[in-house]
Design a protein around this motif. Structure first.
Motif, PDB file in Angstrom:
ATOM      1  N   ASP A 122      68.719  21.600   0.685  1.00  0.00           N
ATOM      2  CA  ASP A 122      68.337  22.273   1.924  1.00  0.00           C
ATOM      3  C   ASP A 122      69.523  22.501   2.850  1.00  0.00           C
ATOM      4  N   HIS A 123      70.710  22.523   2.289  1.00  0.00           N
ATOM      5  CA  HIS A 123      71.916  22.661   3.106  1.00  0.00           C
ATOM      6  C   HIS A 123      72.679  23.902   2.660  1.00  0.00           C
ATOM      7  N   PRO A 124      73.126  24.743   3.598  1.00  0.00           N
ATOM      8  CA  PRO A 124      73.789  25.995   3.220  1.00  0.00           C
ATOM      9  C   PRO A 124      75.115  25.812   2.500  1.00  0.00           C
ATOM     10  N   ARG A 125      75.713  24.627   2.612  1.00  0.00           N
ATOM     11  CA  ARG A 125      76.996  24.400   1.945  1.00  0.00           C
ATOM     12  C   ARG A 125      76.869  23.543   0.694  1.00  0.00           C
ATOM     13  N   MET A 126      75.639  23.337   0.243  1.00  0.00           N
ATOM     14  CA  MET A 126      75.404  22.580  -0.980  1.00  0.00           C
ATOM     15  C   MET A 126      74.835  23.483  -2.065  1.00  0.00           C
ATOM     16  N   ALA A 127      75.193  23.194  -3.307  1.00  0.00           N
ATOM     17  CA  ALA A 127      74.692  23.979  -4.434  1.00  0.00           C
ATOM     18  C   ALA A 127      74.488  23.059  -5.640  1.00  0.00           C
ATOM     19  N   VAL A 128      73.703  23.550  -6.570  1.00  0.00           N
ATOM     20  CA  VAL A 128      73.377  22.792  -7.783  1.00  0.00           C
ATOM     21  C   VAL A 128      73.914  23.563  -8.978  1.00  0.00           C
ATOM     22  N   THR A 129      74.558  22.871  -9.916  1.00  0.00           N
ATOM     23  CA  THR A 129      75.110  23.549 -11.086  1.00  0.00           C
ATOM     24  C   THR A 129      74.963  22.704 -12.349  1.00  0.00           C
ATOM     25  N   ASP A 130      74.811  23.399 -13.468  1.00  0.00           N
ATOM     26  CA  ASP A 130      74.782  22.739 -14.780  1.00  0.00           C
ATOM     27  C   ASP A 130      76.050  23.093 -15.551  1.00  0.00           C
ATOM     28  N   VAL A 131      77.160  23.082 -14.829  1.00  0.00           N
ATOM     29  CA  VAL A 131      78.429  23.526 -15.398  1.00  0.00           C
ATOM     30  C   VAL A 131      78.818  22.717 -16.638  1.00  0.00           C
ATOM     31  N   GLU A 132      78.441  21.445 -16.694  1.00  0.00           N
ATOM     32  CA  GLU A 132      78.803  20.639 -17.861  1.00  0.00           C
ATOM     33  C   GLU A 132      78.134  21.158 -19.128  1.00  0.00           C
ATOM     34  N   ALA A 133      76.916  21.630 -19.000  1.00  0.00           N
ATOM     35  CA  ALA A 133      76.233  22.195 -20.162  1.00  0.00           C
ATOM     36  C   ALA A 133      76.927  23.466 -20.633  1.00  0.00           C
ATOM     37  N   HIS A 134      77.383  24.281 -19.686  1.00  0.00           N
ATOM     38  CA  HIS A 134      78.078  25.514 -20.040  1.00  0.00           C
ATOM     39  C   HIS A 134      79.457  25.233 -20.625  1.00  0.00           C
ATOM     40  N   ALA A 135      80.125  24.229 -20.078  1.00  0.00           N
ATOM     41  CA  ALA A 135      81.478  23.909 -20.538  1.00  0.00           C
ATOM     42  C   ALA A 135      81.474  23.079 -21.815  1.00  0.00           C
ATOM     43  N   GLY A 136      80.344  22.429 -22.101  1.00  0.00           N
ATOM     44  CA  GLY A 136      80.269  21.571 -23.280  1.00  0.00           C
ATOM     45  C   GLY A 136      81.051  20.291 -23.121  1.00  0.00           C
ATOM     46  N   THR A 137      81.232  19.838 -21.881  1.00  0.00           N
ATOM     47  CA  THR A 137      81.990  18.612 -21.639  1.00  0.00           C
ATOM     48  C   THR A 137      81.059  17.407 -21.594  1.00  0.00           C
ATOM     49  N   ARG A 138      81.614  16.253 -21.945  1.00  0.00           N
ATOM     50  CA  ARG A 138      80.828  15.025 -21.983  1.00  0.00           C
ATOM     51  C   ARG A 138      81.328  13.989 -20.989  1.00  0.00           C
ATOM     52  N   TYR A 139      82.617  14.045 -20.689  1.00  0.00           N
ATOM     53  CA  TYR A 139      83.231  13.062 -19.804  1.00  0.00           C
ATOM     54  C   TYR A 139      83.723  13.717 -18.517  1.00  0.00           C
ATOM     55  N   THR A 140      83.753  12.943 -17.454  1.00  0.00           N
ATOM     56  CA  THR A 140      84.187  13.455 -16.157  1.00  0.00           C
ATOM     57  C   THR A 140      85.577  14.064 -16.234  1.00  0.00           C
ATOM     58  N   ALA A 141      86.497  13.398 -16.910  1.00  0.00           N
ATOM     59  CA  ALA A 141      87.866  13.919 -17.002  1.00  0.00           C
ATOM     60  C   ALA A 141      87.881  15.307 -17.636  1.00  0.00           C
ATOM     61  N   GLN A 142      87.063  15.510 -18.666  1.00  0.00           N
ATOM     62  CA  GLN A 142      86.987  16.811 -19.325  1.00  0.00           C
ATOM     63  C   GLN A 142      86.385  17.862 -18.390  1.00  0.00           C
ATOM     64  N   THR A 143      85.354  17.455 -17.659  1.00  0.00           N
ATOM     65  CA  THR A 143      84.700  18.376 -16.731  1.00  0.00           C
ATOM     66  C   THR A 143      85.668  18.854 -15.656  1.00  0.00           C
ATOM     67  N   LEU A 144      86.479  17.934 -15.134  1.00  0.00           N
ATOM     68  CA  LEU A 144      87.434  18.309 -14.101  1.00  0.00           C
ATOM     69  C   LEU A 144      88.480  19.285 -14.627  1.00  0.00           C
ATOM     70  N   ILE A 145      88.929  19.088 -15.846  1.00  0.00           N
ATOM     71  CA  ILE A 145      89.890  20.020 -16.442  1.00  0.00           C
ATOM     72  C   ILE A 145      89.261  21.408 -16.544  1.00  0.00           C
ATOM     73  N   ALA A 146      88.019  21.470 -17.003  1.00  0.00           N
ATOM     74  CA  ALA A 146      87.323  22.751 -17.149  1.00  0.00           C
ATOM     75  C   ALA A 146      87.121  23.431 -15.797  1.00  0.00           C
ATOM     76  N   LEU A 147      86.759  22.657 -14.776  1.00  0.00           N
ATOM     77  CA  LEU A 147      86.540  23.222 -13.450  1.00  0.00           C
ATOM     78  C   LEU A 147      87.833  23.771 -12.850  1.00  0.00           C
ATOM     79  N   ARG A 148      88.887  23.020 -12.986  1.00  0.00           N
ATOM     80  CA  ARG A 148      90.155  23.465 -12.409  1.00  0.00           C
ATOM     81  C   ARG A 148      90.672  24.713 -13.116  1.00  0.00           C
ATOM     82  N   HIS A 149      90.373  24.835 -14.394  1.00  0.00           N
ATOM     83  CA  HIS A 149      90.766  26.034 -15.146  1.00  0.00           C
ATOM     84  C   HIS A 149      89.918  27.234 -14.718  1.00  0.00           C
ATOM     85  N   ALA A 150      88.615  26.992 -14.495  1.00  0.00           N
ATOM     86  CA  ALA A 150      87.699  28.082 -14.154  1.00  0.00           C
ATOM     87  C   ALA A 150      87.827  28.521 -12.696  1.00  0.00           C
ATOM     88  N   ALA A 151      88.299  27.619 -11.837  1.00  0.00           N
ATOM     89  CA  ALA A 151      88.387  27.934 -10.404  1.00  0.00           C
ATOM     90  C   ALA A 151      89.760  27.561  -9.866  1.00  0.00           C
TER      91      ALA A 151
END
Length: 204
Positions: A74-103
């Motif tokens: 209910d907050h305008p600056r908050m969002a929900v994402t299933d980026v891990e499912a799209h990236a196929g990552t399992r661990y936080t470290a992997q997810t961060l690498i994918a996010l930094r590459h994508a953004a």
């Protein structure tokens, strides 16, 4: 994976709260609002994980949890994402690498509860996490001792940012971490662990 991300611009600071959100509840909202305010975040994303490999029983289907989370935010600056499912990552470290590459150009901050800082050294590639993004730790009063005495806290003592400077965390250069006390709502400890990144601890 870029299409799976909420709208964001280079230069903005985004807090990341990971977990199964099974189910999402008022505690998630509470700690998210506090993180936005205390750490000077421009945005905050809930990273709804596909599942927890450390748990014997899987969570509800991802689509159900995503729908429930989006209905609750209910907050305008908050969002929900299933980026891990799209990236196929399992661990936080992997997810961060994918996010930094994508953004590229976006400044990410990993958010966790004090209970997770206490066992952070058991996470998969935990040092690469704290070396790549600032870490914001939120805790109820009384949870400080075990977290502050943890291996991660001791090893990265030099990177500690005092609570009075917490709003500078998002612009700090990693490694950097900040520990703040947050008045908690009356929710169960199990729910607290889940909402504060306990499910992110699945990635150990």
């Amino acid at each position: 994976m870029r299409h799976a991300l909420p709208h964001i611009r280079a230069g903005q600071v985004v807090g990341l709260l990971g977990g199964s959100f099974d189910p999402p509840h008022a505690g998630h909202l509470h700690i998210s609002r506090e993180a936005l305010r205390r750490f000077g975040l421009d945005r905050l994303w809930w990273l709804v994980s596909p599942g927890n490999p450390l748990k014997p029983h899987g969570p509800a289907p991802l689509a159900e949890r995503m729908a429930a989370a989006r209905a609750m935010v209910d907050h305008p600056r908050m969002a929900v994402t299933d980026v891990e499912a799209h990236a196929g990552t399992r661990y936080t470290a992997q997810t961060l690498i994918a996010l930094r590459h994508a953004a590229p150009g976006v400044r990410f901050v990993w958010l966790m509860g004090a209970d997770n800082l206490a066992q952070f050294h058991r996470w998969q590639d935990w040092q690469s996490i704290i070396e790549s993004v600032p870490v914001g730790v939120l805790a109820r009063p009384g949870e400080r001792i075990s977290a502050r005495m943890s291996p991660a806290a001791r090893i990265y003592r030099h990177a500690f940012l005092p609570a009075r400077a917490s709003r500078l965390l998002g612009r700090a250069t990693a490694p950097a971490w900040c520990f703040v006390n947050v008045p908690m709502m009356d929710i169960s400890s199990t729910a607290l662990r889940a909402q504060s990144g306990g499910d992110a601890g699945r990635k150990t």
